[in-house]
Design a protein around this motif. Structure first.
Motif, PDB file in Angstrom:
ATOM      1  N   VAL A 154      47.524  57.706 -58.786  1.00  0.00           N
ATOM      2  CA  VAL A 154      48.118  57.140 -57.561  1.00  0.00           C
ATOM      3  C   VAL A 154      47.997  58.155 -56.425  1.00  0.00           C
ATOM      4  O   VAL A 154      47.588  57.805 -55.298  1.00  0.00           O
ATOM      5  N   THR A 155      48.349  59.388 -56.695  1.00  0.00           N
ATOM      6  CA  THR A 155      48.295  60.441 -55.676  1.00  0.00           C
ATOM      7  C   THR A 155      46.875  60.649 -55.172  1.00  0.00           C
ATOM      8  O   THR A 155      46.631  60.742 -53.955  1.00  0.00           O
ATOM      9  N   LYS A 156      45.941  60.702 -56.087  1.00  0.00           N
ATOM     10  CA  LYS A 156      44.541  60.927 -55.728  1.00  0.00           C
ATOM     11  C   LYS A 156      43.984  59.761 -54.909  1.00  0.00           C
ATOM     12  O   LYS A 156      43.292  59.970 -53.885  1.00  0.00           O
TER      13      LYS A 156
ATOM     14  N   LYS B 109      45.653  57.538 -53.056  1.00  0.00           N
ATOM     15  CA  LYS B 109      46.282  57.500 -51.738  1.00  0.00           C
ATOM     16  C   LYS B 109      45.744  58.612 -50.832  1.00  0.00           C
ATOM     17  O   LYS B 109      45.533  58.406 -49.631  1.00  0.00           O
ATOM     18  N   TYR B 110      45.507  59.762 -51.407  1.00  0.00           N
ATOM     19  CA  TYR B 110      44.939  60.867 -50.643  1.00  0.00           C
ATOM     20  C   TYR B 110      43.541  60.506 -50.146  1.00  0.00           C
ATOM     21  O   TYR B 110      43.208  60.708 -48.961  1.00  0.00           O
TER      22      TYR B 110
ATOM     23  N   LEU C 170      47.003  68.398 -55.619  1.00  0.00           N
ATOM     24  CA  LEU C 170      47.461  67.018 -55.815  1.00  0.00           C
ATOM     25  C   LEU C 170      48.172  66.852 -57.156  1.00  0.00           C
ATOM     26  O   LEU C 170      49.093  66.045 -57.284  1.00  0.00           O
TER      27      LEU C 170
ATOM     28  N   ALA D 114      51.894  65.142 -57.774  1.00  0.00           N
ATOM     29  CA  ALA D 114      52.087  64.103 -58.788  1.00  0.00           C
ATOM     30  C   ALA D 114      53.116  64.544 -59.823  1.00  0.00           C
ATOM     31  O   ALA D 114      53.956  63.741 -60.263  1.00  0.00           O
TER      32      ALA D 114
ATOM     33  N   TYR E 295      53.050  62.399 -48.691  1.00  0.00           N
ATOM     34  CA  TYR E 295      54.257  62.305 -49.526  1.00  0.00           C
ATOM     35  C   TYR E 295      54.829  60.887 -49.477  1.00  0.00           C
ATOM     36  O   TYR E 295      55.144  60.292 -50.522  1.00  0.00           O
TER      37      TYR E 295
ATOM     38  N   LYS F  97      53.372  58.012 -48.601  1.00  0.00           N
ATOM     39  CA  LYS F  97      52.465  57.008 -49.157  1.00  0.00           C
ATOM     40  C   LYS F  97      52.551  56.991 -50.690  1.00  0.00           C
ATOM     41  O   LYS F  97      52.615  55.932 -51.309  1.00  0.00           O
ATOM     42  N   VAL F  98      52.533  58.164 -51.286  1.00  0.00           N
ATOM     43  CA  VAL F  98      52.595  58.251 -52.750  1.00  0.00           C
ATOM     44  C   VAL F  98      53.961  57.784 -53.236  1.00  0.00           C
ATOM     45  O   VAL F  98      54.060  57.020 -54.209  1.00  0.00           O
ATOM     46  N   ASN F  99      55.011  58.206 -52.561  1.00  0.00           N
ATOM     47  CA  ASN F  99      56.370  57.830 -52.955  1.00  0.00           C
ATOM     48  C   ASN F  99      56.545  56.314 -52.909  1.00  0.00           C
ATOM     49  O   ASN F  99      57.103  55.698 -53.835  1.00  0.00           O
TER      50      ASN F  99
ATOM     51  N   GLU G 185      54.179  53.967 -53.061  1.00  0.00           N
ATOM     52  CA  GLU G 185      53.348  53.314 -54.066  1.00  0.00           C
ATOM     53  C   GLU G 185      53.984  53.409 -55.451  1.00  0.00           C
ATOM     54  O   GLU G 185      53.986  52.437 -56.221  1.00  0.00           O
TER      55      GLU G 185
END
Length: 360
Positions: free
Chosen positions: A152-154, A156-157, A175, A179, A208, A210-212, A214
């Motif tokens: 997810v983090t990757k 979104k980045y 990253l 995560a 931060y 965007k990942v949160n 998602e």
């Protein structure tokens, strides 16, 4: 001197005498006994002392120094043997003391080993329908959850970089840390404060958020979708696919599980490594740590590796527990294929010829 010491040893130990060694003192004693007779014979006129009355003084003068020398030698040998006995006794006491220290070390080591097993047995994740994911099986699920958090983090980045909304570049290793923070502390109102404290100024707020967001969406939709067996799969080219575990609600945090588990495991390794080399040498330390490592499942070693490289367990690396003491030697490398791989992280050590991973 050697013959005299050997004779004295035979006298003390009661061994069967060596007649070749005894020949010299016996002959000498016979000569001393025959001297008075020989010196008073008329045929030996040039040695005749019968008229002078000095025969006793002559024999005493001859025998006295010899006897005194023998007495001195025997006294010396007595002290020498006593010194040897004292050294042997001291050596025995030192050996007993060493054996006692080793016994104490092993007793504590195996007690720590037992406590580690208890820690693993106590790990439990509450699942759906009153199910529990427990013990080593929990590490399998937590590994999948963390892998999914990284995907997810990757993703979104990459999206933010592609749209040019994010100007800052981050490595996959960085990253991984973001995560892991979400995986470790969880998401939600009770976790936000802790997450932001751990993130600090390491990451852009846009990434931060965007990942949160998602991860929250995945968490909210998880229960319904897991029942329908329709969990979304994430895919990254070169890494394959990832999906959250189906049996429990993800991203609620594992701080209460990992904190004590990793602290105790670290202290166990530190206890072995810090033993005096004169008591437990490095080869023996590796053997004890091999016994400890044998208690770790594949997924435990993978999660230990990621816990260390994201900074939460940095002391594992700074103290060379992964390199010199091979605490992740059995790590299955295909499972650690995301973020920064072990082969890349320890590229220099591997190039220098260190036998770090049995999978290489």
């Amino acid at each position: 001197m050697k013959k005299i010491k050997e004779l004295y040893r035979q006298l003390l130990t009661g061994e069967k005498p060596d007649f070749a060694l005894w020949a010299f003192p016996i002959v000498g004693l016979l000569i001393l006994c025959l001297l008075p007779y020989l010196l008073t014979r008329e045929k030996l006129s040039f040695l005749n002392y019968t008229d002078t009355g000095q025969i006793g003084d002559t024999i005493g003068g001859i025998a006295g120094p010899v006897i005194a020398l023998i007495a001195a030698l025997l006294t010396f040998l007595a002290f020498w043997i006593q010194v040897k006995a004292n050294i042997a006794q001291t050596t025995q006491f030192n050996k007993q003391d060493t054996d006692t220290k080793i016994d104490r070390f092993e007793n504590k080591f195996y007690e720590l080993l037992r406590l580690h097993k208890d820690n693993v047995d106590e790990i439990s994740i509450d699942g759906y329908e009153k199910r529990k994911i427990e013990k080593r099986k929990a590490f399998v699920s937590m590994y999948r959850e963390f892998r999914n958090a990284f995907f997810v983090t990757k993703i979104k980045y990459d999206e933010l970089r592609k749209s040019q909304e994010l100007k800052v570049e981050y490595t996959d290793e960085q990253l991984l840390r973001l995560a892991y923070i979400f995986f470790y502390a969880g998401i939600g109102i009770h976790s936000d404060k802790l997450n932001k404290a751990m993130v600090g100024d390491q990451f852009d707020n846009l990434l931060y958020d965007k990942v949160n967001t998602e991860l929250k969406d995945i968490q909210e939709n998880h229960k319904t979708k897991s029942k329908d067996k329709s969990l979304p799969e994430l895919e990254i080219t070169g890494l394959g696919k990832s999906m959250t575990p189906k049996s429990y609600r993800p991203f609620v945090g594992h701080l209460n599980r990992f904190g004590h588990y990793y602290r105790h495991l670290f202290q166990t390794v530190k206890f072995v490594v810090n033993q005096d080399d004169k008591l437990i040498n490095e080869t023996q330390k590796l053997e004890y740590l091999r016994t400890l490592r044998a208690q770790l499942s594949d997924h435990e070693q993978v999660m230990l590796y990621y816990n260390a490289i994201v900074g939460f367990g940095e002391a594992w690396i700074s103290n060379n527990y992964f390199t010199d003491f091979k605490m992740i030697h059995n790590l299955p490398l295909p499972l650690a294929d995301f973020g920064i791989t072990p082969e890349t992280k320890f590229k220099k050590e591997i190039a220098d010829g260190m036998d770090l991973f049995e999978w290489l």
